[in-house]
Design a protein around this motif. Structure first.
Motif, PDB file in Angstrom:
ATOM      1  N   THR A 163      32.793  37.993  38.502  1.00 17.34           N
ATOM      2  CA  THR A 163      31.918  38.798  39.341  1.00 17.34           C
ATOM      3  C   THR A 163      31.373  40.344  38.736  1.00 17.34           C
ATOM      4  O   THR A 163      30.957  40.867  39.043  1.00 17.34           O
ATOM      5  N   LYS A 183      33.625  42.333  44.550  1.00 18.96           N
ATOM      6  CA  LYS A 183      33.261  41.056  45.124  1.00 18.96           C
ATOM      7  C   LYS A 183      31.990  40.473  44.470  1.00 18.96           C
ATOM      8  O   LYS A 183      31.413  41.080  43.730  1.00 18.96           O
ATOM      9  N   THR A 184      31.584  39.491  44.889  1.00 15.56           N
ATOM     10  CA  THR A 184      30.387  39.042  44.360  1.00 15.56           C
ATOM     11  C   THR A 184      29.181  39.675  45.022  1.00 15.56           C
ATOM     12  O   THR A 184      29.566  40.420  45.976  1.00 15.56           O
ATOM     13  N   GLY A 228      26.705  31.899  45.224  1.00 13.03           N
ATOM     14  CA  GLY A 228      27.577  32.334  45.694  1.00 13.03           C
ATOM     15  C   GLY A 228      27.783  33.891  45.253  1.00 13.03           C
ATOM     16  O   GLY A 228      28.822  34.529  45.286  1.00 13.03           O
ATOM     17  N   TYR A 237      37.163  31.162  50.108  1.00  9.71           N
ATOM     18  CA  TYR A 237      37.020  32.759  49.796  1.00  9.71           C
ATOM     19  C   TYR A 237      35.431  32.955  49.565  1.00  9.71           C
ATOM     20  O   TYR A 237      34.864  33.985  49.885  1.00  9.71           O
ATOM     21  N   ASN A 238      34.733  31.980  48.865  1.00 13.21           N
ATOM     22  CA  ASN A 238      33.389  32.118  48.590  1.00 13.21           C
ATOM     23  C   ASN A 238      32.680  30.549  48.886  1.00 13.21           C
ATOM     24  O   ASN A 238      33.059  29.442  48.464  1.00 13.21           O
ATOM     25  N   SER A 274      30.072  29.357  48.287  1.00 18.05           N
ATOM     26  CA  SER A 274      29.413  28.493  47.107  1.00 18.05           C
ATOM     27  C   SER A 274      30.339  27.526  46.711  1.00 18.05           C
ATOM     28  O   SER A 274      29.958  26.287  46.297  1.00 18.05           O
ATOM     29  N   GLN A 319      33.181  34.830  55.615  1.00 17.05           N
ATOM     30  CA  GLN A 319      33.300  35.748  54.177  1.00 17.05           C
ATOM     31  C   GLN A 319      32.489  37.021  54.384  1.00 17.05           C
ATOM     32  O   GLN A 319      32.831  37.856  53.949  1.00 17.05           O
TER      33      GLN A 319
END
Length: 426
Positions: free
Chosen positions: A50, A165-166, A203, A312-313, A315, A339
């Protein structure tokens, strides 16, 4: 480890500058700069890839540009060596500072990357924190359960923790140099819809923002899931049943948002209920999955049973199938909305269900209907049952505000949701 290897991590000792740090800075960077003068340890944790290391180098660059002495900044990554913290600091004092840290009149900034790989790291850092008032620790880690939980247990009152986070969809658009007018957003619907689909596949991982090869994107995302679930978790928790982890992940991929029934899964997998509970716990706190509780009239009485399971993500879902059929894509969008909203609750009884229930001073029910020309009839029925006069529906491309039986309904496109402040939904 020879001092030369430590020197290689800290090139600014020679040059006075940090090389090749991205110009773009995440919002968390600006938040962290507010705490650099504080005594407390800064803890940065989050998924792998990330950008935690990047933000660390940007902070070092910030310190250098604000006239912090270059020898007063030490960086080390435990991703490359199992050397003890004591040895790093002793070599740093001997060869770089050329005096004990306690004899240095100004602050020493020590950045420790991938801290979870240092055994008993929290207690080792605690010792230095208590002994040396002029050390400022900034540490990062990828394994959430190791870093977040252990830091809270052993470093309570001594640290501030932050999750990286992303990239958000807003950040993704910024990096792609996409401009839009939020007040005339419908003009950009087609462009933003296409870009949102691209964002979903990647993602929000910074390294692949500009990647166009679908095969490379898929391999990149898969490598993150496999690394955490098949290497990090087994190493951290000393588990041997890797097949069980794989089977759990496959169920979530096939049925995102399914209701978790430990008894049923226990029979299917022929393992104990306790083992299953532990494995889901490991996956949740390693930021692979998210569990959403059943809202039972109040947030304090949310049921611990009937949990829904998402990734959680999103992607992690997008790159699972080579071809996304429409129904599966709808579940993918539902996963994304969970999310994006950070949703922790949904509502379900024998007759009715609402995808997500948000608490924002007031209750905000959110239903995901990935289509246009959305039928609001059933949603309104559930809102009446819960004595609510407002609800949000996430659609494919539709915008609408309506009042039905004195209940206000707001319909928004999924690609628009991440461009607004969730607090403004009501």
């Amino acid at each position: 480890m020879p001092i030369n290897d430590i020197i290689n991590f800290n090139t600014w000792w020679e040059t006075g500058t940090v090389n090749d740090t991205p110009d773009y800075k995440r919002p968390l960077f600006y938040e962290l700069t507010k705490y650099l003068d504080e005594r407390q340890i800064i803890v940065i944790y989050g998924l792998r890839r990330t950008g935690k290391t990047t933000i660390i180098y940007q902070l070092i660059d910030y310190l250098l540009k604000n006239n912090i002495k270059k020898y007063n900044i030490l960086y080390f990554s435990f991703d490359y060596s199992n050397i003890e913290l004591r040895d790093i600091i002793e070599d740093y004092e001997k060869y770089i500072l050329k005096k004990p840290i306690k004899m240095e009149n100004s602050k020493i900034y020590i950045f420790l990357d991938e801290i979870q790989k240092l055994p008993d790291w929290e207690n080792k850092i605690k010792i230095y924190y208590d002994m040396y008032k002029n050390i400022k620790f900034i540490i990062s880690g990828s394994a959430s359960i190791n870093v977040e939980k252990k830091s809270n247990e052993s470093l309570a009152g001594r640290m501030y923790d932050f999750i990286l986070k992303t990239l958000t969809f807003k950040e993704y658009l910024t990096l792609r140099n996409i401009n839009y007018d939020i007040n005339n957003i419908k003009i950009y619907a087609s462009t933003l819809g296409d870009l949102f689909n691209d964002y979903l596949s990647k993602g929000g991982f910074p390294e692949i923002v500009y990647e166009e090869d679908a095969g490379k994107i898929k391999r990149y995302i898969s490598s993150i899931v496999e690394r955490i679930s098949l290497i990090d978790i087994p190493e951290e928790f000393h588990i041997k049943n890797i097949e069980l982890l794989k089977n759990i992940l496959n169920i979530i991929r096939d049925q995102p948002g399914f209701i978790l029934n430990y008894d049923s899964l226990s029979k299917d997998f022929q393992v104990s209920k306790e083992t299953l509970i532990n494995y889901f716990y490991y996956l949740e706190y390693s930021l692979i999955i998210s569990l959403v509780l059943n809202f039972r009239g109040s947030f304090t009485s949310a049921s611990r049973k009937m949990k829904k399971v998402y990734f959680y993500n999103s992607s992690f879902l997008y790159n699972y199938k080579n071809v996304l059929d429409y129904s599966y894509y709808g579940k993918l969008i539902e996963n994304f909305v969970m999310q994006e909203l950070g949703a922790r609750y949904y509502f379900r009884d024998k007759s009715y269900e609402i995808d997500f229930i948000l608490k924002n001073g007031i209750i905000i029910p959110v239903e995901v209907k990935y289509r246009n020309n959305v039928n609001t009839k059933n949603f309104v029925k559930v809102l009446k049952k819960l004595n609510l006069n407002y609800g949000v529906i996430i659609s494919k491309d539709e915008f609408m505000d309506d009042i039905i039986d004195n209940i206000k309904i707001k319909i928004l496109p999924v690609w628009y949701l991440p461009l607004i402040d969730v607090k403004t939904l009501k």
